[in-house]
Design an enzyme around this catalytic site. Sequence first.
Site, short mmCIF file in Angstrom:
data_model
loop_
_atom_site.label_atom_id
_atom_site.label_comp_id
_atom_site.label_asym_id
_atom_site.label_seq_id
_atom_site.Cartn_x
_atom_site.Cartn_y
_atom_site.Cartn_z
N LYS A 117 40.00 56.14 24.40
CA LYS A 117 38.31 55.97 24.60
C LYS A 117 37.81 57.23 25.32
O LYS A 117 38.20 57.75 26.26
CB LYS A 117 37.98 54.86 25.52
CG LYS A 117 38.25 53.39 25.00
CD LYS A 117 37.77 52.59 25.91
CE LYS A 117 37.88 50.92 25.36
NZ LYS A 117 37.77 49.96 26.23
N GLU B 231 36.28 33.09 25.46
CA GLU B 231 35.43 32.27 25.99
C GLU B 231 35.57 30.81 26.14
O GLU B 231 35.26 30.07 27.12
CB GLU B 231 33.97 32.35 25.37
CG GLU B 231 33.36 33.88 25.29
CD GLU B 231 33.80 35.00 24.40
OE1 GLU B 231 33.34 35.83 24.41
OE2 GLU B 231 34.65 34.35 23.41
N ARG C 135 29.93 30.56 22.15
CA ARG C 135 31.20 30.55 21.37
C ARG C 135 32.10 29.46 22.07
O ARG C 135 33.31 29.32 21.67
CB ARG C 135 31.90 31.82 21.52
CG ARG C 135 31.37 33.05 20.73
CD ARG C 135 31.42 34.49 21.13
NE ARG C 135 33.03 34.75 20.95
CZ ARG C 135 33.46 35.38 20.13
NH1 ARG C 135 32.60 35.85 18.93
NH2 ARG C 135 34.95 35.83 19.86
#
Length: 622
Positions: free
Chosen positions: A280, A365, A393
């Site tokens: 990243k 979730e 979700r």
Amino acid sequence: MTTPLLSSINSPTDLRHLDRNQLKSLAEELRLFLIDSVSKTGGHLASNLGVVELTIALHYVFNTPEDRLVWDVGHQTYPHKILTGRREEMTTLRKPDGIAGFPRKSESEYDTFGTGHSSTSISAALGMAVAAKHGGLDRHSVAIIGDGAMTAGMAFEALNNAGETKANLLVILNDNDMSISKNVGALNNYLAKLLSGRFYDTVRKKGKQVLDIVPPVKEFARRAEEHAKGMVSPGGTLFEELGFNYIGPIDGHDIDTLVDTLTNIRALEGMQFLHIVTKKGKGFEPAEDDPNKYHGVNKFDRSNGVAHANSSNKTYTQVFSDWLVDMADSDNKLVAITPAMCDGSGLNAFSEKYPDRYFDVGIAEQHALTFAAGMACDGLKPVVAIYSTFLQRAYDQLIHDIALQDLNVLLAIDRAGLVGADGPTHAGSFDLAYLRCIPNMMIMAASDESECRQMLSTGYHHQGPAAVRYPRGSGRGVETNKTLETLIVGKGEVIKRTSLTDGKKVAILAFGSMVAPSQKAATDLNASLVNMRFIKPLDIALIEDMAKTHDLIVTVEENSLMGGAGSAVMEAMQALNLSTPTLCLGLPDTFMEHGVHETMLAQCGLDSDGITNSIKNKLSSI
């Protein structure tokens, strides 16, 4: 900044006309362009810098858009947008009427699937692969998914289902935290090219056909192959068991290896799984050193990475962060749960001070809520920090596992209402509507920083499930203190009561973030103003009082108008047999495009002028 190669690329067709030895230079130019562009617009940076070589290789090898690329989440698609004809439009990124920060089908034919939430790519790409198979089309489907997104159950549901379809599907795991395997180097790159070649694929398939007639030998050969791959990639065995031909891990910044490997894979049939490792923030030192900080950024100085100053007011996320630590200091039963949103939800301070009471469950979730339910069953006091859009979700778990059992779980719902530049995929437009229909729920909406803190304490001490919603960004500048005082459940606050002796009296019932713009409207119209505070339970007595003493009731909320807080007020008035004219203001029945938050509110008629004008128009008709 000059980018001669990049400036010549207006579509992947132009890219495919380049010589292989030009691709490294193109990657350098693309990375510089990204840093410069995002420094001026803000947006996602670290994730995009990490996929520069992969994006170039994919469009170089595959015949896009005929071949389908599905990017998981989509916050890493800026290089993809730049290479697919939207380079000049990057100046409009996340701005009103500009290009979106995530893939949008309506924006480009190269955006094959709209994303913004995690872990959907494999399911979508598999669906496209099956559609191609059904239509007899020679078309490739590729899902690009990060290691974080692979923590979600939905990704494994898709992988499991893929084995039944036997479709032509390539899943690319972009492992940018090296969380699965650290074995990357020359040997792995060489083996990846070997294992993705047609010769190995043919031997592998023919060998299995021959050995089908001798099951014990076949099983021995299968295990031998797995162990051989496992020597260089322990994580690959799982994907092989699911029916994929696992290849990797390889260096995701080695563009030659990427192109060779993808070219080989493109010639194969069946389910392929390519594991790449990237970094990243690659190529921008501040982002490499702190990729979380540079995940989503405001405008910044590209020479040093320093962000431009924002409001000095404390954010609601910071208010929650401070409250969480203070409440944990006073109650050792408090535990905090987040579905992979430690930074965004303000849990860093808590996780550092109370690491044994902090649980990041990954992008899961559904699990987060049922996990919290299990904790609550046995006496802990879980606080689930979650964005409004992501709570959607886990709706079944909220109903079935928490509310039905009336468990003590507090939902700290960040990013409620419109979220500006992130657009409709991240807007928290529906939580009041989808929460208030659930029995046993207590729901509050904070109008300022101090009230947010009080509501969190109120919800924490409430017996049963409770939710506190608060908006993204800075608060109103209201001071908070260290106390943990609570509110009287179900009681609103009369901020202003009109002293009008003639004319039509108006009462504005404002919820949460809409109290501030309603104050100016109340002053301009000499109207009464109520901060309702609670959506459930409603302050029925206060609604009855206002309805009987005023000529017009106005509800204002930053939530979908259909089924929201205004609907709750009208239902209460109907139950009381009150016929006072009512005007409900809220978000329209549409997905609001990305833009500046204040401008978006104005478009919805939810700024002070819009509220005033709507009330004036209503008054003229009664």
